[in-house]
Design a protein around this motif. Structure first.
Motif, short mmCIF file in Angstrom:
data_model
loop_
_atom_site.label_atom_id
_atom_site.label_comp_id
_atom_site.label_asym_id
_atom_site.label_seq_id
_atom_site.Cartn_x
_atom_site.Cartn_y
_atom_site.Cartn_z
N LEU A 1 0.83 -1.21 0.00
CA LEU A 1 0.00 0.00 0.00
C LEU A 1 0.87 1.26 0.00
N TYR B 1 2.71 1.39 -3.57
CA TYR B 1 1.92 1.45 -4.80
C TYR B 1 0.56 2.12 -4.65
N GLN C 1 -2.02 0.71 -3.40
CA GLN C 1 -3.08 -0.28 -3.53
C GLN C 1 -2.64 -1.60 -2.92
N GLN D 1 -7.98 -4.28 1.41
CA GLN D 1 -8.02 -3.07 2.24
C GLN D 1 -8.34 -3.42 3.69
N ASP E 1 -5.60 4.68 3.63
CA ASP E 1 -4.74 5.27 2.61
C ASP E 1 -3.29 5.22 3.09
N GLU E 2 -2.38 5.74 2.27
CA GLU E 2 -0.95 5.65 2.58
C GLU E 2 -0.60 6.36 3.89
N ARG F 1 5.07 -6.49 -4.44
CA ARG F 1 3.90 -6.44 -5.34
C ARG F 1 3.47 -7.82 -5.80
#
Length: 269
Positions: free
Chosen positions: A70, A73, A75, A79, A85-86, A140
């Motif tokens: 996260l 990238y 994402q 979640q 969020d970051e 990733r």
């Protein structure tokens, strides 16, 4: 034989020692990892360098690795409501070892403090820019599950009432709840219940010493129950922590302590 290794969490020294001990006991060893390669310990960068060079190994995605994805990238695989969020993820996981991970990449403490004081997506990205491309790709490309004919390997949890057919990967593709559980879920007393699975599941994520004493007889050794083996033996969490490897085919256990030393009285073969 196939060997499954528990949560590493930035502990390069025991990782090197354990891989060497397993390779001595089984020169044809195939290594499989349950995830959580970074955070907490002192050398997450060194751990990723070592694992990337480990030929033929297979790697699952852990929750710490998913937060790392996260941050890198924007994402994650799935979640978490606490990491929307970051910026939120950064503020949360600095408390759970991300600080040590950044230090291992050469980031200075004052740089981390500056981002904590005035966090933004841009400042978090700048801080993470020290992570090399090979490490980014590693994070990733991590998979949520490794599957074999008689076993599957995942980081956190597969519900005891869920089947493992036609495949766990296929079921994950269809179900967000299952994706969350396999990265973030935790077991309780259902460890001892019969499983709907037909294969044996190997997991990490929750340190074994946190489970009730009636589930196991000794702390810092893997928990084995009907159709399940738990392998997080707290290598980065306690002075008594260990890093553990279990053979899928033979059930053999090999451990090292957090400094990479052998466990007194434990045989490797």
């Amino acid at each position: 034989m196939n060997w499954v290794i528990g949560d590493i969490h930035g502990m390069l020294r025991p990782l090197r020692a354990l891989v060497e001990r397993v390779s001595q006991a089984d020169p044809q060893a195939k290594f499989n990892f349950v995830g959580d390669y970074i955070n907490r310990g002192p050398d997450s960068k060194g751990v990723l360098d070592f694992l990337i060079d480990l030929k033929g190994a297979r790697f699952c995605r852990g929750n710490h690795d998913d937060i790392f994805t996260l941050l890198l990238y924007g994402q994650p695989y799935v979640q978490n409501p606490s990491a929307t969020d970051e910026v939120v993820a950064f503020q949360w996981f600095v408390q759970y070892g991300l600080w040590e991970t950044l230090l291992s990449y050469g980031v200075e403490p004052y740089e981390i403090d500056a981002v904590l004081a005035r966090p933004s997506p841009e400042s978090v990205l700048r801080l993470l820019s020290v992570v090399p491309e090979s490490h980014r790709r590693f994070a990733r490309d991590l998979v949520p599950v490794i599957e074999g004919d008689t076993y599957f390997i995942a980081h956190a949890m597969w519900n005891v009432d869920e089947p493992d057919e036609p495949s766990i990967a296929a079921r994950l593709a269809e179900n967000t709840r299952l994706r969350y559980q396999i990265i973030w879920g935790r077991y309780g007393r259902e460890l001892t219940r019969p499983k709907r699975w037909k294969r044996t599941g190997y997991f990490g994520h929750t340190p074994v010493q946190t489970y009730p004493r009636d589930v196991q007889t000794q702390e810092h050794t893997p928990i084995r129950g009907p159709g399940i083996v738990l392998l997080d033996t707290a290598a980065a969490l306690t002075p008594e922590g260990r890093l553990s490897a279990v053979s899928i085919e033979s059930g053999e256990l090999i451990q090292v302590d957090r400094l990479g030393g052998p466990i007194i009285g434990q045989k490797s073969g």
